[in-house]
Design a protein around this motif. Structure first.
Motif, PDB file in Angstrom:
ATOM      1  N   THR A 190       5.335   6.199  10.879  1.00  0.00           N
ATOM      2  CA  THR A 190       5.901   7.542  11.011  1.00  0.00           C
ATOM      3  C   THR A 190       7.143   7.477  11.890  1.00  0.00           C
ATOM      4  O   THR A 190       7.294   6.584  12.712  1.00  0.00           O
ATOM      5  CB  THR A 190       4.902   8.540  11.633  1.00  0.00           C
ATOM      6  OG1 THR A 190       4.534   8.085  12.923  1.00  0.00           O
ATOM      7  CG2 THR A 190       3.672   8.715  10.773  1.00  0.00           C
ATOM      8  N   GLY A 191       8.030   8.440  11.687  1.00  0.00           N
ATOM      9  CA  GLY A 191       9.228   8.546  12.512  1.00  0.00           C
ATOM     10  C   GLY A 191      10.431   7.786  11.983  1.00  0.00           C
ATOM     11  O   GLY A 191      11.447   7.693  12.653  1.00  0.00           O
ATOM     12  N   GLY A 192      10.350   7.228  10.794  1.00  0.00           N
ATOM     13  CA  GLY A 192      11.453   6.460  10.206  1.00  0.00           C
ATOM     14  C   GLY A 192      10.917   5.509   9.173  1.00  0.00           C
ATOM     15  O   GLY A 192       9.835   5.692   8.635  1.00  0.00           O
ATOM     16  N   SER A 193      11.683   4.446   8.898  1.00  0.00           N
ATOM     17  CA  SER A 193      11.229   3.453   7.937  1.00  0.00           C
ATOM     18  C   SER A 193      11.217   2.081   8.605  1.00  0.00           C
ATOM     19  O   SER A 193      12.014   1.798   9.489  1.00  0.00           O
ATOM     20  CB  SER A 193      12.107   3.442   6.691  1.00  0.00           C
ATOM     21  OG  SER A 193      13.424   3.055   7.013  1.00  0.00           O
ATOM     22  N   ALA A 194      10.281   1.247   8.151  1.00  0.00           N
ATOM     23  CA  ALA A 194      10.141  -0.093   8.712  1.00  0.00           C
ATOM     24  C   ALA A 194       9.526  -1.030   7.691  1.00  0.00           C
ATOM     25  O   ALA A 194       8.777  -0.596   6.819  1.00  0.00           O
ATOM     26  CB  ALA A 194       9.272  -0.046   9.960  1.00  0.00           C
ATOM     27  N   ASP A 239       6.499   4.836  14.897  1.00  0.00           N
ATOM     28  CA  ASP A 239       5.111   4.630  15.291  1.00  0.00           C
ATOM     29  C   ASP A 239       4.426   3.938  14.128  1.00  0.00           C
ATOM     30  O   ASP A 239       4.612   4.317  12.967  1.00  0.00           O
ATOM     31  CB  ASP A 239       4.427   5.966  15.582  1.00  0.00           C
ATOM     32  CG  ASP A 239       4.996   6.649  16.812  1.00  0.00           C
ATOM     33  OD1 ASP A 239       5.279   5.936  17.798  1.00  0.00           O
ATOM     34  OD2 ASP A 239       5.164   7.880  16.789  1.00  0.00           O
ATOM     35  N   VAL A 240       3.663   2.914  14.429  1.00  0.00           N
ATOM     36  CA  VAL A 240       2.932   2.181  13.393  1.00  0.00           C
ATOM     37  C   VAL A 240       1.495   2.016  13.856  1.00  0.00           C
ATOM     38  O   VAL A 240       1.232   1.764  15.024  1.00  0.00           O
ATOM     39  CB  VAL A 240       3.587   0.809  13.087  1.00  0.00           C
ATOM     40  CG1 VAL A 240       3.613  -0.075  14.302  1.00  0.00           C
ATOM     41  CG2 VAL A 240       2.900   0.119  11.929  1.00  0.00           C
ATOM     42  N   ASP A 294       8.786   7.161   6.264  1.00  0.00           N
ATOM     43  CA  ASP A 294       8.084   8.080   7.149  1.00  0.00           C
ATOM     44  C   ASP A 294       6.817   8.603   6.489  1.00  0.00           C
ATOM     45  O   ASP A 294       6.850   9.111   5.371  1.00  0.00           O
ATOM     46  CB  ASP A 294       9.011   9.238   7.518  1.00  0.00           C
ATOM     47  CG  ASP A 294       8.457  10.080   8.647  1.00  0.00           C
ATOM     48  OD1 ASP A 294       7.666   9.553   9.449  1.00  0.00           O
ATOM     49  OD2 ASP A 294       8.819  11.259   8.723  1.00  0.00           O
ATOM     50  N   ASP A 295       5.684   8.454   7.147  1.00  0.00           N
ATOM     51  CA  ASP A 295       4.351   8.820   6.666  1.00  0.00           C
ATOM     52  C   ASP A 295       3.902   7.994   5.467  1.00  0.00           C
ATOM     53  O   ASP A 295       2.951   8.360   4.779  1.00  0.00           O
ATOM     54  CB  ASP A 295       4.250  10.312   6.334  1.00  0.00           C
ATOM     55  CG  ASP A 295       4.275  11.178   7.588  1.00  0.00           C
ATOM     56  OD1 ASP A 295       3.762  10.719   8.628  1.00  0.00           O
ATOM     57  OD2 ASP A 295       4.792  12.309   7.518  1.00  0.00           O
ATOM     58  N   ASP A 338     -15.358  -6.314   7.859  1.00  0.00           N
ATOM     59  CA  ASP A 338     -14.852  -6.492   6.499  1.00  0.00           C
ATOM     60  C   ASP A 338     -14.431  -5.156   5.919  1.00  0.00           C
ATOM     61  O   ASP A 338     -15.031  -4.122   6.211  1.00  0.00           O
ATOM     62  CB  ASP A 338     -15.946  -7.063   5.583  1.00  0.00           C
ATOM     63  CG  ASP A 338     -16.381  -8.462   5.969  1.00  0.00           C
ATOM     64  OD1 ASP A 338     -15.719  -9.085   6.808  1.00  0.00           O
ATOM     65  OD2 ASP A 338     -17.394  -8.931   5.421  1.00  0.00           O
ATOM     66  N   GLY A 339     -13.411  -5.182   5.082  1.00  0.00           N
ATOM     67  CA  GLY A 339     -13.010  -3.969   4.380  1.00  0.00           C
ATOM     68  C   GLY A 339     -11.516  -3.883   4.186  1.00  0.00           C
ATOM     69  O   GLY A 339     -10.790  -4.858   4.335  1.00  0.00           O
ATOM     70  N   TYR A 340     -11.088  -2.694   3.843  1.00  0.00           N
ATOM     71  CA  TYR A 340      -9.673  -2.424   3.632  1.00  0.00           C
ATOM     72  C   TYR A 340      -9.109  -1.713   4.858  1.00  0.00           C
ATOM     73  O   TYR A 340      -9.796  -0.914   5.485  1.00  0.00           O
ATOM     74  CB  TYR A 340      -9.467  -1.550   2.389  1.00  0.00           C
ATOM     75  CG  TYR A 340      -9.645  -2.329   1.113  1.00  0.00           C
ATOM     76  CD1 TYR A 340      -8.548  -2.849   0.448  1.00  0.00           C
ATOM     77  CD2 TYR A 340     -10.909  -2.561   0.588  1.00  0.00           C
ATOM     78  CE1 TYR A 340      -8.714  -3.588  -0.712  1.00  0.00           C
ATOM     79  CE2 TYR A 340     -11.084  -3.300  -0.560  1.00  0.00           C
ATOM     80  CZ  TYR A 340      -9.985  -3.802  -1.214  1.00  0.00           C
ATOM     81  OH  TYR A 340     -10.147  -4.538  -2.358  1.00  0.00           O
ATOM     82  N   TYR A 341      -7.869  -2.020   5.163  1.00  0.00           N
ATOM     83  CA  TYR A 341      -7.181  -1.430   6.309  1.00  0.00           C
ATOM     84  C   TYR A 341      -5.880  -0.820   5.826  1.00  0.00           C
ATOM     85  O   TYR A 341      -5.225  -1.359   4.932  1.00  0.00           O
ATOM     86  CB  TYR A 341      -6.934  -2.486   7.392  1.00  0.00           C
ATOM     87  CG  TYR A 341      -8.224  -2.874   8.056  1.00  0.00           C
ATOM     88  CD1 TYR A 341      -8.611  -2.279   9.238  1.00  0.00           C
ATOM     89  CD2 TYR A 341      -9.089  -3.787   7.463  1.00  0.00           C
ATOM     90  CE1 TYR A 341      -9.819  -2.588   9.840  1.00  0.00           C
ATOM     91  CE2 TYR A 341     -10.299  -4.108   8.044  1.00  0.00           C
ATOM     92  CZ  TYR A 341     -10.653  -3.508   9.233  1.00  0.00           C
ATOM     93  OH  TYR A 341     -11.862  -3.802   9.821  1.00  0.00           O
ATOM     94  N   GLU A 342      -5.530   0.315   6.412  1.00  0.00           N
ATOM     95  CA  GLU A 342      -4.349   1.064   6.012  1.00  0.00           C
ATOM     96  C   GLU A 342      -3.300   0.974   7.114  1.00  0.00           C
ATOM     97  O   GLU A 342      -3.592   1.214   8.279  1.00  0.00           O
ATOM     98  CB  GLU A 342      -4.744   2.521   5.774  1.00  0.00           C
ATOM     99  CG  GLU A 342      -3.623   3.378   5.259  1.00  0.00           C
ATOM    100  CD  GLU A 342      -4.132   4.766   4.930  1.00  0.00           C
ATOM    101  OE1 GLU A 342      -4.165   5.099   3.737  1.00  0.00           O
ATOM    102  OE2 GLU A 342      -4.491   5.502   5.872  1.00  0.00           O
ATOM    103  N   VAL A 343      -2.076   0.621   6.715  1.00  0.00           N
ATOM    104  CA  VAL A 343      -0.939   0.576   7.632  1.00  0.00           C
ATOM    105  C   VAL A 343      -0.134   1.849   7.405  1.00  0.00           C
ATOM    106  O   VAL A 343       0.189   2.183   6.268  1.00  0.00           O
ATOM    107  CB  VAL A 343      -0.035  -0.639   7.355  1.00  0.00           C
ATOM    108  CG1 VAL A 343       1.151  -0.656   8.298  1.00  0.00           C
ATOM    109  CG2 VAL A 343      -0.826  -1.930   7.440  1.00  0.00           C
ATOM    110  N   THR A 344       0.185   2.559   8.488  1.00  0.00           N
ATOM    111  CA  THR A 344       0.953   3.797   8.400  1.00  0.00           C
ATOM    112  C   THR A 344       2.147   3.721   9.338  1.00  0.00           C
ATOM    113  O   THR A 344       2.019   3.244  10.468  1.00  0.00           O
ATOM    114  CB  THR A 344       0.087   5.013   8.799  1.00  0.00           C
ATOM    115  OG1 THR A 344      -1.091   5.032   7.984  1.00  0.00           O
ATOM    116  CG2 THR A 344       0.845   6.315   8.622  1.00  0.00           C
TER     117      THR A 344
END
Length: 125
Positions: free
Chosen positions: A116-120, A62-63, A35-36, A108-114
């Protein structure tokens, strides 16, 4: 003896490189996020990636994937590369069980995966 070792290493390296081409590209990201939790990966404009999200516990998460401006600026070769930014999520979904999404990278660049609400477990290929 050194020549044989050099030839062996060279042949092994070439075989591994060709195997990577023959069997597809390697994964950009494979992580279990709590989560988060967040993870970043690098991608190029126009990359078409497959994102698989597997919820670890019952329920839903949520992702989202968004442009990681801080990481991109930190790793930019020059100011011009760092000046390009993208706002808005590339992916913003609620997942129950397992789902796969196709995303196209806008710049181009870096992307962040987030998550929330549990684990995945999130895999980006």
């Amino acid at each position: 003896m050194d020549r044989r070792r050099f030839l062996t290493v060279t042949a092994t390296t070439a075989t591994v490189s060709l195997a990577g081409c023959a069997f597809g590209e390697s994964e950009e990201l494979d992580a279990e996020l709590e989560d988060d939790g967040t993870e970043s990966f690098e991608a190029d404009e126009g990359d078409e990636l497959e994102v698989t999200v597997t919820v670890e516990d019952e329920g839903e998460v949520d992702v989202w994937i968004s442009y990681d401006l801080d990481e991109t600026v930190e790793n930019a070769d020059d100011e011009e590369d760092a000046a390009r930014a993208y706002s808005g999520p590339v992916l913003d979904e609620t997942v129950e069980g397992e789902e796969t999404f196709d995303v196209e990278i806008p710049t181009d660049g870096y992307y962040e995966v987030t998550v929330t609400g549990g684990s995945a477990r999130v895999t980006v290929e």
